[in-house]
Design an enzyme around this catalytic site. Structure first.
Site, short mmCIF file in Angstrom:
data_model
loop_
_atom_site.label_atom_id
_atom_site.label_comp_id
_atom_site.label_asym_id
_atom_site.label_seq_id
_atom_site.Cartn_x
_atom_site.Cartn_y
_atom_site.Cartn_z
N MET A 1 -1.61 31.20 -20.24
CA MET A 1 -1.13 32.58 -20.42
C MET A 1 -2.22 33.63 -20.27
O MET A 1 -1.93 34.82 -20.26
CB MET A 1 -0.45 32.73 -21.79
CG MET A 1 -1.27 32.29 -22.98
SD MET A 1 -2.54 33.45 -23.59
CE MET A 1 -1.51 34.72 -24.31
N TYR A 2 -3.48 33.24 -20.14
CA TYR A 2 -4.54 34.24 -19.98
C TYR A 2 -4.34 34.99 -18.66
O TYR A 2 -4.27 34.38 -17.59
CB TYR A 2 -5.92 33.58 -19.98
CG TYR A 2 -6.36 32.98 -21.29
CD1 TYR A 2 -5.72 33.27 -22.49
CD2 TYR A 2 -7.44 32.11 -21.32
CE1 TYR A 2 -6.14 32.70 -23.69
CE2 TYR A 2 -7.88 31.54 -22.52
CZ TYR A 2 -7.22 31.84 -23.70
OH TYR A 2 -7.64 31.28 -24.88
N ALA A 3 -4.29 36.31 -18.77
CA ALA A 3 -4.08 37.18 -17.60
C ALA A 3 -2.89 36.71 -16.78
O ALA A 3 -2.90 36.76 -15.54
CB ALA A 3 -5.34 37.24 -16.73
#
Length: 325
Positions: free
Chosen positions: A61-63
């Site tokens: 889910m990062y960026a």
């Protein structure tokens, strides 16, 4: 500067660098101003590899997935796949609809394939659950994770951020069924947040689980530049609502001021001393460092060679006051 050493992850045979490089800082700045794009990220990751970093931690889910894409591109250029230890995480929504997040069998099996595609690899070394899912039976989650390992898509599994009883329940479930157990715990642990010392860390030490703390510098506060009156805010801290929710008590600044005092006496940057303290803590394998500048990885690598005396450790710890339950 000497390169950092390698340590075993808990009771496994897997070796990782003494620090992990957190890849959340890299990817796409359309959501967070402080995130770096490919071109700005590459010199930092390259320098980290030169300094001996072999352990890299990201999450799907990062960026919105862009961090995994950048991680895959950069690591393919900078380090061999066999040398790199690549970790990612699953839980938060990555696609629309109720099945787009959580720890159901459906989501885990879809999410691992999506992560591998973004990372341009056939497997990850460590596949971690990002949070506890109260809506999915732990049996369903642990069996799905076991199948991920048996399929060759992950070598080991780990967990992050939960109550000690939840972690113990997950491990007992896996053991009862003969499924793969977690080998690591990625928890919130630093000089300003030590409540994990009550239950989670003793549990991990007893069970041979490697501890890979995130936020070792308390989102930058332990770099010693922020003051009680709010001065010294960085670009990230100005756009980081979580920072003020987690930290900022008077007691926290008592700890920061003590850290600055000890670091000045040693002639070392405060961030380096704070990381060295964490590396001295029993059970800690490899703190996960976030970096947006070359100096961040260089300071961190230097912390691996910094030995603190028993008196310095006591002085750093003395001002701490537990957080409200």
């Amino acid at each position: 500067m000497e390169t950092m050493g390698q340590v075993r992850l808990g009771a496994t045979g897997l070796h990782v660098s003494q620090l992990a490089l957190g890849m959340m800082s890299f990817g796409d700045n359309s959501r967070r101003d402080w995130v770096l794009d490919d071109a700005a990220s590459e010199p930092i990751v390259k320098r980290a590899v030169e300094l001996g970093f072999t352990f890299f931690d990201v999450a799907d889910m990062y960026a919105a997935g862009a961090s995994e894409v950048v991680t895959g591109r950069l690591l393919r250029k900078l380090i061999s796949r066999e040398e790199a230890v690549l970790a990612t995480k699953v839980f938060y929504p990555t696609t629309p609809g109720p099945n787009g997040g959580g720890l159901s069998r459906k989501h885990i099996l879809a999410a691992v394939d999506a992560s591998l595609a973004r990372l341009q690899t056939d497997y990850v070394d460590l596949y971690q659950i990002h949070r506890w899912d109260p809506h999915t039976p732990i049996e369903e989650t642990m069996e799905a994770l076991h199948d991920v390992v048996r399929s060759g898509k992950a070598r080991y599994i780990g967990a992050s951020t939960m109550a000690a009883w939840q972690f113990a329940k997950a491990q007992a479930t896996a053991e009862r069924h003969g499924w793969t157990r977690f080998v690591s715990m990625q928890n919130h642990y630093n000089l300003l947040y030590r409540d994990e010392e009550r239950e989670m860390i003793p549990l991990c030490r007893d069970q041979g689980v490697g501890i890979i703390p995130y936020s070792p510098l308390a989102r930058g506060l332990l770099a010693g530049q922020r003051t009680r009156d709010g001065g010294g805010r960085t670009t990230r801290s100005q756009a980081d609502p979580i920072l003020d929710a987690l930290y900022g008590r008077d007691e926290d600044f008592d700890v920061i001021e003590r850290l600055v005092e000890v670091s000045r006496e040693r002639g070392e940057p405060a961030a380096r001393v704070a990381l060295a303290w964490l590396l001295h803590r029993p059970g800690v394998t490899a703190p996960i460092l976030g970096a947006t500048k070359l100096a961040h990885v260089e300071d961190a690598a230097a912390a691996c060679a910094l030995t603190l005396s028993a008196e310095e450790l006591t002085r750093l710890e003395e001002p701490y006051r537990p957080h409200p339950a």
